[in-house]
Scaffold this active site. Structure first.
Site, mmCIF file in Angstrom:
data_model
loop_
_atom_site.group_PDB
_atom_site.id
_atom_site.type_symbol
_atom_site.label_atom_id
_atom_site.label_comp_id
_atom_site.label_asym_id
_atom_site.label_seq_id
_atom_site.Cartn_x
_atom_site.Cartn_y
_atom_site.Cartn_z
ATOM 1 N N LEU A 67 -18.528 18.507 -1.152
ATOM 2 C CA LEU A 67 -17.701 18.946 0.020
ATOM 3 C C LEU A 67 -18.590 18.676 1.303
ATOM 4 C CD1 LEU A 67 -14.919 19.152 1.044
ATOM 5 C CD2 LEU A 67 -15.132 21.686 0.988
ATOM 6 N N ASN B 63 -13.723 20.046 -10.535
ATOM 7 C CA ASN B 63 -15.104 19.339 -10.903
ATOM 8 C C ASN B 63 -15.812 19.038 -9.659
ATOM 9 O OD1 ASN B 63 -16.470 17.890 -12.835
ATOM 10 N ND2 ASN B 63 -15.118 16.103 -12.678
ATOM 11 N N TYR C 165 -10.371 14.847 -4.669
ATOM 12 C CA TYR C 165 -9.534 14.770 -5.802
ATOM 13 C C TYR C 165 -8.915 15.757 -6.479
ATOM 14 C CZ TYR C 165 -8.907 11.817 -10.216
ATOM 15 O OH TYR C 165 -8.368 11.291 -11.312
ATOM 16 N N ASN D 200 1.378 6.429 -10.244
ATOM 17 C CA ASN D 200 0.194 6.404 -11.004
ATOM 18 C C ASN D 200 -1.051 5.988 -10.095
ATOM 19 O OD1 ASN D 200 -1.840 5.429 -13.555
ATOM 20 N ND2 ASN D 200 -1.535 3.731 -12.268
ATOM 21 N N ALA D 201 -0.722 5.162 -9.073
ATOM 22 C CA ALA D 201 -1.786 4.801 -7.984
ATOM 23 C C ALA D 201 -2.581 5.966 -7.794
ATOM 24 C CB ALA D 201 -1.233 4.111 -6.849
ATOM 25 N N THR E 88 -12.362 4.055 -19.704
ATOM 26 C CA THR E 88 -11.875 3.013 -18.835
ATOM 27 C C THR E 88 -13.302 2.730 -18.078
ATOM 28 O OG1 THR E 88 -11.812 4.747 -17.066
ATOM 29 C CG2 THR E 88 -9.540 4.138 -18.187
ATOM 30 N N ASP F 241 0.624 -1.209 0.012
ATOM 31 C CA ASP F 241 0.228 -0.017 0.030
ATOM 32 C C ASP F 241 0.965 1.296 -0.121
ATOM 33 O OD1 ASP F 241 -1.602 2.202 0.855
ATOM 34 O OD2 ASP F 241 -2.903 0.962 1.868
ATOM 35 N N VAL F 242 0.750 2.056 -0.903
ATOM 36 C CA VAL F 242 1.777 3.271 -1.079
ATOM 37 C C VAL F 242 1.633 4.240 0.097
ATOM 38 C CG1 VAL F 242 1.914 3.293 -3.623
ATOM 39 C CG2 VAL F 242 0.026 4.722 -2.533
HETATM 40 P P1 NAD Z 1 -7.696 2.380 -11.783
HETATM 41 O O1 NAD Z 1 -8.511 2.415 -10.518
HETATM 42 O O2 NAD Z 1 -7.857 1.366 -12.891
HETATM 43 O O3 NAD Z 1 -6.047 1.906 -11.304
HETATM 44 C C1 NAD Z 1 -5.746 2.441 -9.953
HETATM 45 C C2 NAD Z 1 -4.844 1.431 -9.331
HETATM 46 O O4 NAD Z 1 -3.963 2.061 -8.198
HETATM 47 C C3 NAD Z 1 -5.702 0.283 -8.924
HETATM 48 O O5 NAD Z 1 -4.823 -0.842 -9.345
HETATM 49 C C4 NAD Z 1 -5.342 0.284 -7.516
HETATM 50 O O6 NAD Z 1 -5.331 -1.026 -6.771
HETATM 51 C C5 NAD Z 1 -4.049 0.960 -7.316
HETATM 52 N N1 NAD Z 1 -4.159 1.689 -6.078
HETATM 53 C C6 NAD Z 1 -5.207 2.387 -5.231
HETATM 54 N N2 NAD Z 1 -4.818 2.765 -4.016
HETATM 55 C C7 NAD Z 1 -3.542 2.204 -3.924
HETATM 56 C C8 NAD Z 1 -2.632 2.094 -2.787
HETATM 57 N N3 NAD Z 1 -2.961 2.583 -1.561
HETATM 58 N N4 NAD Z 1 -1.391 1.620 -2.768
HETATM 59 C C9 NAD Z 1 -1.189 0.816 -4.085
HETATM 60 N N5 NAD Z 1 -1.957 1.117 -4.919
HETATM 61 C C10 NAD Z 1 -2.993 1.515 -5.046
HETATM 62 O O7 NAD Z 1 -7.334 3.876 -12.339
HETATM 63 P P2 NAD Z 1 -6.961 4.427 -13.557
HETATM 64 O O8 NAD Z 1 -8.028 4.832 -14.372
HETATM 65 O O9 NAD Z 1 -5.916 3.635 -14.127
HETATM 66 O O10 NAD Z 1 -6.101 5.851 -13.152
HETATM 67 C C11 NAD Z 1 -4.512 5.723 -12.982
HETATM 68 C C12 NAD Z 1 -4.311 7.036 -12.564
HETATM 69 O O11 NAD Z 1 -4.628 7.961 -13.544
HETATM 70 C C13 NAD Z 1 -5.051 7.577 -11.078
HETATM 71 O O12 NAD Z 1 -3.995 8.229 -10.588
HETATM 72 C C14 NAD Z 1 -6.007 8.352 -11.685
HETATM 73 O O13 NAD Z 1 -6.380 9.473 -10.903
HETATM 74 C C15 NAD Z 1 -5.593 9.150 -13.079
HETATM 75 N N6 NAD Z 1 -6.486 9.503 -13.965
HETATM 76 C C16 NAD Z 1 -7.357 8.633 -14.503
HETATM 77 C C17 NAD Z 1 -8.318 9.058 -15.518
HETATM 78 C C18 NAD Z 1 -9.375 8.225 -16.100
HETATM 79 O O14 NAD Z 1 -10.064 8.596 -17.057
HETATM 80 N N7 NAD Z 1 -9.135 6.867 -15.809
HETATM 81 C C19 NAD Z 1 -8.356 10.326 -15.727
HETATM 82 C C20 NAD Z 1 -7.626 11.348 -15.073
HETATM 83 C C21 NAD Z 1 -6.648 10.720 -14.123
#
Ligand code: NAD
Length: 440
Positions: free
Chosen positions: A290, A340, A346, A281-282, A381, A257-258
């Site tokens: 709010l 947003n 977020y 990326n997590a 996604t 867990d990060v």
């Molecule tokens: P996702 O939910 O598919 O993947 C996120 C991953 O992070 C998951 O595998 C999860 O298990 C892991 N994670 C969560 N908490 C964690 C922790 N405490 N320790 C370790 N790992 C952890 O999300 P995604 O769509 O692939 O998004 C990836 C990144 O891109 C995120 O930071 C998200 O905010 C950002 N993002 C995504 C989008 C989108 O449209 N999908 C848009 C803007 C930003």
């Protein structure tokens, strides 16, 4: 969730109907796939008098096997490079009008336009120079909305003396890897002392957190394809998926867990020769307005999305586990830029990551490395598939490319910023959003 609109407006029947009804165009994007040409096939080059970037553009495009066509020809082209760095007066802006209309008429669908401009710090000789170099941003962004479907437009600010570093953005933006990036202004770092080469990750180690998620998995694949040994990190709850992914990619799985106190030390243990790339990326969402948000929803998002990347990076830097020349990429979001509804937690965390790149750009430069943020817009996604149909449709069509992006589009942009040759791109936020109106 398939985007039926893109298919419809490109079908024989849909094409005519879309034109008559004035529906926004949207071309199927041509993305890079292994085995196909990485770069566009042909481009024309132009320059305003006094420009300093045309020579490096010519050299880079030639190295990428892009055929350079004469400006005066009228055959079709896939790309346009224009050196506007010499523009200093409002009258000089007319050079744009002299060059672009004829070239834009030649540009193919899915084409690429890159404009090089001066760094604003280099234009302090007159108010007018600052004015016109800033004016170029409006020009480039408008072209992004006018070019043929699927085509993209970027503006690169090139400080005097840093021209050789233009190779990195040219290699990305004239490739099929940048299909969903448009309307971006990227500034090269005037003080970058790193060398302007290195277009793969062979023999290098890259960490990707959140590795089994949508964007994480694509990123692992892209970095591994560049030759990196990828250390895949995700929560213990998805350990078996993580191990399978790491095995497929010849990488290493680290389940943690990060936010845990030992995250950086556990990670360091999996890095016998340190890391050359780290992708934070997590990330999670816990949406609520709010007034209705619980403390836990507020806190968890800030802890995972913002505090964990800051702490892990600092601890790896302090323990010497981020190698000299390391590149860092953090995943911000267009929500962090535009704000947003229902995402104050977020958006705070994602805007904070933009701040992190500003704060760390100097220290990373001193180590001949870099740090940048990527702000994805509407990406197809599992998360966005759950949106109500109308909201999803509007979000897709708000971009100049008329559609959502894919995880691969984000991963390719991460891949570009992870390359050693890209280190002069430092402290920047690059949106992967198809030039979405939100936060533009
Ligand atoms: P996702 O939910 O598919 O993947 C996120 C991953 O992070 C998951 O595998 C999860 O298990 C892991 N994670 C969560 N908490 C964690 C922790 N405490 N320790 C370790 N790992 C952890 O999300 P995604 O769509 O692939 O998004 C990836 C990144 O891109 C995120 O930071 C998200 O905010 C950002 N993002 C995504 C989008 C989108 O449209 N999908 C848009 C803007 C930003």
């Amino acid at each position: 969730m398939p985007d039926r609109y893109v298919r419809f407006v490109n079908s024989r029947m849909g094409k005519g109907l879309a034109k008559r009804l004035g529906l926004p165009p949207a071309a199927p994007l041509r993305r890079y796939t292994v085995g196909e040409a990485e770069f566009i096939a042909s481009a024309s080059l132009g320059s305003a008098p006094g420009g300093t970037c045309e020579a490096i553009a010519k050299e880079t495009l030639t190295q990428c096997d892009i055929t350079i066509r004469r400006q005066s020809d009228d055959d079709r082209i896939d790309g346009i490079f224009y050196d506007a760095s010499g523009i200093r007066t409002i009258t000089d802006l007319n050079e744009l009008y002299e060059f672009f209309p004829a070239q834009l008429r030649r540009l193919n669908r899915n084409g690429r336009v890159v404009i090089a401009s001066a760094a604003l710090d280099d234009t302090t000789e007159s108010d007018e120079a600052v004015i016109v170099q800033t004016a170029l941003e409006g020009f480039a962004r408008s072209l992004g909305k006018e070019v043929r479907p699927g085509a993209t437009v970027q503006l690169i600010r090139v400080p005097a003396g840093a021209e050789q570093h233009l190779a990195a953005p040219l290699r990305f933006f004239f490739s099929r890897r940048s299909a969903f990036v448009s309307g971006q202004v990227v500034s090269l770092d005037a003080r970058c002392t790193a060398s302007a080469d290195g277009w793969d990750l062979k023999g290098q180690t890259a960490i990707v957190t959140g590795a089994v998620g949508g964007i994480g998995r694509s990123t692992v694949e892209v970095l591994a394809a560049y030759g990196a040994h990828v250390v895949c990190v995700d929560v213990p709850a998805v350990k078996s998926e993580l191990e399978k992914l790491a095995q497929e990619m010849n990488g290493t799985a680290v389940a943690l867990d990060v936010t845990s106190a030992s995250a950086a030390t556990d990670l360091a243990a999996a890095l016998p020769s340190g890391a050359d790339v780290i992708v934070h990326n997590a990330g999670i969402t816990r949406d609520k307005t709010l007034a209705r948000m619980s403390r836990e929803q507020w806190q968890t998002v800030l802890d995972i999305n913002l505090e964990a990347p800051r702490r892990i990076t600092n601890e790896l830097l302090n323990s010497g586990k981020l190698n000299s020349g390391a590149r860092q990429v953090v995943l911000s979001s267009v929500s962090g830029i535009a704000g947003n509804r229902g995402q104050s937690n977020y958006a705070t965390s994602k805007a904070g990551l933009v701040g992190l790149t500003h704060a760390l750009a100097g220290p990373m430069r001193e180590r001949e490395g870099s740090v940048n943020a990527i702000a994805p817009g509407f990406i197809e996604t599992k998360m966005t598939a759950k949106m109500p149909t109308m909201t999803r449709e509007v979000a897709r069509r708000l971009s100049s490319l008329g559609q959502g992006g894919s995880s691969v589009d984000v991963a390719e942009t991460i891949g570009w910023l992870s390359l050693p040759g890209s280190r002069a791109v430092n402290g920047q936020t690059v949106r992967v959003c198809g030039q979405n109106l939100m936060g533009a």
